[in-house]
Enzyme design. Structure first.
Site, PDB file in Angstrom:
ATOM      1  N   ASP A  23       0.848  -1.197   0.000  1.00 53.76           N
ATOM      2  CA  ASP A  23       0.000   0.000   0.000  1.00 53.76           C
ATOM      3  C   ASP A  23       0.882   1.245   0.000  1.00 53.76           C
ATOM      4  OD1 ASP A  23      -1.953   1.988   0.558  1.00 53.76           O
ATOM      5  OD2 ASP A  23      -3.185   0.498   1.561  1.00 53.76           O
ATOM      6  N   ASP A  24       0.830   2.013  -1.079  1.00 58.76           N
ATOM      7  CA  ASP A  24       1.588   3.269  -1.190  1.00 58.76           C
ATOM      8  C   ASP A  24       3.085   3.049  -1.367  1.00 58.76           C
ATOM      9  OD1 ASP A  24      -0.815   4.536  -0.731  1.00 58.76           O
ATOM     10  OD2 ASP A  24      -0.194   5.579   1.093  1.00 58.76           O
ATOM     11  N   CYS A  59      -5.755   4.580  -3.406  1.00 63.37           N
ATOM     12  CA  CYS A  59      -5.892   3.131  -3.270  1.00 63.37           C
ATOM     13  C   CYS A  59      -7.185   2.528  -3.815  1.00 63.37           C
ATOM     14  CB  CYS A  59      -5.673   2.707  -1.828  1.00 63.37           C
ATOM     15  SG  CYS A  59      -6.402   3.771  -0.595  1.00 63.37           S
ATOM     16  N   ASP A 313      -0.539  -0.538  -4.856  1.00 67.58           N
ATOM     17  CA  ASP A 313      -1.720   0.099  -5.454  1.00 67.58           C
ATOM     18  C   ASP A 313      -1.405   1.451  -6.077  1.00 67.58           C
ATOM     19  OD1 ASP A 313      -1.301   1.303  -2.984  1.00 67.58           O
ATOM     20  OD2 ASP A 313      -3.296   0.852  -2.189  1.00 67.58           O
ATOM     21  N   ASN A 314      -0.501   2.208  -5.478  1.00 69.73           N
ATOM     22  CA  ASN A 314      -0.077   3.495  -6.048  1.00 69.73           C
ATOM     23  C   ASN A 314       1.288   3.830  -5.469  1.00 69.73           C
ATOM     24  OD1 ASN A 314      -2.504   4.240  -3.847  1.00 69.73           O
ATOM     25  ND2 ASN A 314      -0.576   5.307  -3.457  1.00 69.73           N
TER      26      ASN A 314
END
Length: 579
Positions: A23-24, A59, A313-314
């Site tokens: 995540d991130d 996300c 996700d990003n």
């Protein structure tokens, strides 16, 4: 139990997939360089895709794109919470019965998942309805998803269970190992996802996670830096955010609200360096999770028949363009994300060429890629296309010039900082953008909802500091050209705008081959083709007739805010009319 006792003969079985989704996680802040076990198992033994992009830099919309193979403008899940996003919006749009886990089960796969699925998947709505398509699951639930030391998980049909005082990634790792045992014992091909929250900021909710309250002066949550496991707190004491040219620059950069940001003072920079170190530390437990999964796959005897995929996700920024820690922008730090694949036939220690290679991939391609790897017939409604994962396959598409060189990027709504300094939530962080990379050009083009434009030549300006399309058109030098490609900037911008006009509402094969919409005669497959002088009049006319332009700023996908569309222009202007 001895894992080997659960093994089944694998020679004639369909392949399995293990997918770790962080995540991130960044590419441009060098986080992978601090994960030695990811290097050992994945970078040294697999293929890294250097130009892989999240199409929405936050996300929930990004994850819905990943699990459906559709861009956010087609899913209409464009935010992290209602009314424009979150798990309730995902369900409302009908995807709970029509996305990758469901399709995999229909194709004969058992599907297992632990960790974060979507935002606003909560202790209140976890079973109304339960996420579809899972053979076994153990989901992180809001409002505790991002609380590293006070997480709540929900297993299968059971009620939520609190793990207060335990480290979230370690709890998830044990759950992932248990699900892997279940998957192997079941004797069927499996697809297993482990989705830890690291290196996301630590978040403590001050109100119900399902609260759609959007008062920017009184947000219902508090962001702080990520929390590492106790055993990792001492690491990386001297590490700092990479001091690239775009880190806290002397002069403002970017457009819209970003161009108004003040330079960060010394105490702000010092805190952001601490934030960076905490991200690296939080990823160490993920590094151990990857190692644990590989060791268990090998012990079960299924490693050689398993694709292992690693992504996020990003991306993330810290200090670039004077931005506080966060995401939500279209710049390279936020949208270029890790993608590493290891498995049957995948080359070891191989990296697809990055900028300029013409081998650009996106999250919309992942569901089609999983279909391809697992022998499932492609869906006609995929916006993405399968990514070749073998070295031979990659080199063949490059040789034939068939691999697309673009990534469409889109965003709606709010952006905010995530540290303790100058959080300043911003509405109307709405834009459409385009990343194009091919031989001789490496470009980023965007149109914001206030209709400011940006064009960067990353071949000479990798930090995206020098906008070639400033607000005043009279200041654009008529002699400006793109590096290694002596074409005036205005001609390049006209082509990119036409391409973005197609991509911003594309669906299916139009997203995969947008130049074919502009040139159905088949003469144009790349930006280089489109820049041939014989097309100048066509693009000049197109740009006069309609271009990417917002009617107003909206926080979600509202058709009347989106401005002109290719569908509205298509019948009146095509290249064949200009032949």
């Amino acid at each position: 139990m001895d894992p080997k006792s659960a093994s089944q003969p694998q020679q004639h079985r369909r392949p399995n997939v293990v997918f770790v989704l962080t995540d991130d996680q960044d590419v441009h802040l060098s986080s992978l360089e601090y994960m030695p076990l990811v290097k050992k198992h994945l970078l040294d033994r697999g293929t890294r895709f250097g130009s892989h992009y999240a199409t929405t830099a936050v996300c929930c919309p990004s994850r819905v794109t990943l699990w459906t193979g559709k861009f956010a403008h087609n899913t209409n899940v464009t935010d992290v919470s209602p009314p424009y996003g979150g798990y309730p919006k995902f369900v409302e749009q009908g995807f709970n019965e029509d996305y990758l886990p469901v399709w995999l089960q229909e194709a004969g796969y058992n599907v297992y998942y632990t960790g974060k699925l979507f935002n606003v998947h909560t202790v209140e709505n976890y079973n109304s309805p339960a996420p579809g398509g899972f053979t076994g699951s153990d989901f992180l639930l809001d409002p505790y998803t991002y609380n590293y030391l006070n997480s709540t998980f929900q297993r299968n049909g059971e009620g939520p269970r609190s793990y207060e005082g335990q480290y979230s990634t370690d709890v998830l790792a044990e759950k992932a190992y248990g699900l892997l045992d279940e998957a192997v014992n079941a004797g069927k091909p499996f697809f297993l996802v482990a989705a830890p929250v690291a290196p996301h900021a630590n978040v403590v909710m001050k109100a119900s996670a399902s609260d759609s309250h959007r008062d920017l002066d009184d947000l219902p949550f508090e962001f702080t830096e990520p929390v590492p496991a106790e055993r990792h707190k001492h690491l990386f004491k001297d590490k700092k955010v990479p001091r690239t040219a775009n880190f806290n620059p002397d002069q403002p950069s970017g457009a819209n609200w970003i161009s108004q940001l003040p330079r960060q003072n010394d105490s702000n920079v010092e805190y952001n360096d601490h934030f960076y170190r905490q991200r690296l530390r939080s990823l160490q437990a993920v590094d151990e999770l990857v190692d644990g999964l590989f060791r268990r796959l090998e012990a079960h005897g299924v490693l050689d028949n398993t694709y292992f995929v690693y992504s996020s996700d990003n991306g993330y920024h810290i200090g670039q363009h004077r931005l506080q820690p966060g995401k939500s922008c279209g710049y390279e730090e936020d949208v270029n994300v890790p993608l590493i694949v290891r498995g049957p036939g995948v080359a070891a220690n191989y990296t697809t060429d990055g900028a300029g290679s013409g081998f650009v991939t996106t999250h919309a391609d992942l569901a089609p890629t999983f279909f391809e790897l697992l022998g499932i017939e492609q869906r006609e409604d995929f916006d993405g296309a399968p990514i070749p994962v073998t070295k031979e396959g990659i080199e063949e598409v490059l040789r034939r010039g068939e691999r697309r060189e673009h990534a469409g990027i889109e965003y709606w709504g709010m952006a905010m900082g995530e540290g303790i300094h100058n959080r300043n939530p911003r509405e109307h962080n709405t834009y459409k953008a385009l990343r194009v990379s091919g031989p001789g050009y490496n470009l980023y083009y965007s149109v914001w909802c206030n209709n400011e434009h940006e064009l960067y030549d990353l071949s000479v300006d990798p930090g995206q500091l020098h906008n070639l399309l400033p607000s005043s058109e009279s200041t654009v030098p008529s002699t400006a050209t793109i590096a290694d490609y002596p074409v005036p900037v205005d001609k390049v911008a006209a082509r990119l705008d036409a391409l973005l006009l197609v991509l911003k509402t594309c669906a299916g094969t139009t997203c995969q081959r947008p130049w074919a919409e502009l040139h159905p005669e088949g003469g144009v497959r790349t930006l280089a083709d489109a820049l041939e002088p014989r097309y100048d009049s066509f693009y000049e006319a197109q740009n006069r007739t309609a271009h990417v332009k917002y009617a107003y700023c909206a926080n979600g996908f509202l058709p009347d805010a989106e401005g002109p569309t290719w569908e509205g222009l298509r019948d009146g202007l095509r290249w064949e009319d200009w032949v």
